[in-house]
Design a protein around this motif. Structure first.
Motif, short mmCIF file in Angstrom:
data_model
loop_
_atom_site.label_atom_id
_atom_site.label_comp_id
_atom_site.label_asym_id
_atom_site.label_seq_id
_atom_site.Cartn_x
_atom_site.Cartn_y
_atom_site.Cartn_z
N ALA A 151 -9.57 7.25 9.92
CA ALA A 151 -9.41 6.03 9.12
C ALA A 151 -7.98 5.93 8.59
N ARG A 152 -7.44 7.07 8.16
CA ARG A 152 -6.07 7.09 7.64
C ARG A 152 -5.08 6.62 8.72
N TRP B 160 -5.48 2.83 9.39
CA TRP B 160 -4.86 2.04 8.32
C TRP B 160 -3.34 2.03 8.45
N ARG B 161 -2.76 3.17 8.81
CA ARG B 161 -1.31 3.21 8.99
C ARG B 161 -0.88 2.26 10.10
N PHE B 162 -1.62 2.25 11.20
CA PHE B 162 -1.29 1.35 12.30
C PHE B 162 -1.39 -0.11 11.86
N LEU B 163 -2.49 -0.45 11.20
CA LEU B 163 -2.68 -1.84 10.78
C LEU B 163 -1.59 -2.28 9.81
N LEU B 164 -1.27 -1.43 8.85
CA LEU B 164 -0.25 -1.81 7.87
C LEU B 164 1.13 -1.89 8.51
N VAL C 25 0.86 -1.19 0.00
CA VAL C 25 0.00 0.00 0.00
C VAL C 25 0.89 1.23 0.00
N SER C 26 0.69 2.11 -0.97
CA SER C 26 1.54 3.29 -1.10
C SER C 26 1.03 4.41 -0.18
N ASP C 27 1.91 5.36 0.08
CA ASP C 27 1.52 6.53 0.86
C ASP C 27 0.42 7.31 0.17
N MET C 28 0.44 7.34 -1.16
CA MET C 28 -0.57 8.08 -1.90
C MET C 28 -1.96 7.48 -1.67
N GLU C 29 -2.01 6.16 -1.57
CA GLU C 29 -3.31 5.52 -1.30
C GLU C 29 -3.85 5.92 0.06
#
Length: 329
Positions: A75-76, A79-83, A62-66
């Motif tokens: 949500a952002r 998602w960062r935590f999960l990834l 998953v890219s930073d742009m996504e």
């Protein structure tokens, strides 16, 4: 053997030759279904697209742009935590190694994710355990507890469950009174321990930590099992009845209050919190310990936090022991 802690996701993992859990696609998919990550109905198209792509390819990059394209900042962040969690564990090879590296590197993740990792690790470490006292005590590692004093005896109940009961008391006092509230919960004992297996995921049984030696012994066994599994330590942990006349050369606080108590005892100051648990840790292989402490016991302190809370920090056991080479097994 009866099953326990199904919600941990242990059944979704596979073990390597060392008995550690590899990260499977099924485990990642379970994390993608968590309420913190599952896109709500009002989620933007970018978030729904990202979630669908990962459901189809759980290991996809998953890219930073996504992530930047996600409209909801909460949500952002989730998602960062999960990834971060996913990528760290995959890179480490196993859940256990990934968790240890996250702790050692000081990576900040939400408590809910760290607690889930600890539950998963303990589920693996205690696989085959047939003692409900050990398992109920081990819940304290990943489920905050609320203390309850009755007849001068300390009981520990699941904090989330207590909060639900308190909400019920405020919203419907009559219903709460009929159900008995906290006093109406079952206290784990030899008479009802057979019921633990069917309710382990509900966390509804109270631990008689102050009045039942089996509960404290269960905690000692859980600590030893965790250390053997994570650090490969051949060790013995025993619950102590008194803190008098201990040779305090090294200690580890099992929680924030326990650390404060140990510091006060070290400096010969009054204890700043109530001591509710004291354990002696002996490591059999002296070569694993720093030379100056070989053959000496290590003391583990558990204290009562603000508001009567007990919040064990299992990472302290990984980072606080005087090991000669503090590396994973």
């Amino acid at each position: 053997m009866p099953e326990f802690w199904v919600a941990s996701g242990h059944h979704l993992t596979r073990l390597d030759n060392a008995g550690r859990m590899t990260v499977t696609d099924e485990l990642i998919l379970a994390w993608l279904a968590r309420p913190e990550v599952l896109p709500p109905p009002e989620a933007c198209a970018a978030e729904r697209t990202l979630h669908k792509r990962l459901m189809d390819q759980p290991r996809a990059k998953v890219s930073d742009m996504e992530l930047i394209a996600l409209q909801d900042p909460d949500a952002r962040e989730n998602w960062r935590f999960l990834l971060t969690l996913r990528d760290r564990l995959i890179a480490a090879g196993t859940v256990e190694n990934g968790y240890a590296q996250i702790v050692q590197d000081g990576i900040t993740l939400p408590v809910v994710f760290m607690s889930q990792l600890v539950q998963l690790i303990l589920r693996n470490a205690l696989d085959g355990c047939d003692d409900p006292q050990v398992l109920r005590a081990a819940e304290c590692f990943f489920r905050p507890q609320r203390s309850h004093i009755q007849n001068d005896t300390l009981f520990l109940a699941d904090e989330e469950l207590v909060q639900l009961l308190e909400q019920e008391m405020h919203s419907s006092p009559l219903t709460a009174m009929l159900s008995g509230g906290i006093d109406g919960l079952d206290v784990l004992s030899a008479d009802n321990d057979w019921t633990y297996w069917s309710r382990s995921d509900a966390h509804t049984m109270v631990l008689n930590f102050g009045g039942d030696a089996a509960a404290r012994a269960g905690m000692a066994t859980a600590i030893a099992g965790y250390l053997r599994h994570m650090l490969g330590l051949d060790c013995t942990v025993t619950a102590q009845a008194s803190a008098d006349n201990i040779d305090l050369r090294w200690f580890v606080g099992l929680d924030q209050a326990g650390t404060a108590i140990g510091n006060a005892l070290w400096n010969k100051q009054p204890m700043p919190a109530t001591l509710v648990g004291l354990f002696r840790l002996d490591i059999a292989d002296h070569s694993r310990v720093t030379p100056d402490l070989r053959g000496q016991p290590i003391w583990l302190f558990l204290g009562l936090g603000a508001g009567g809370a007990v919040r064990i920090k299992p990472q302290n056991l990984l980072t606080g022991l005087p090991l000669a080479a503090p590396v994973l097994n």
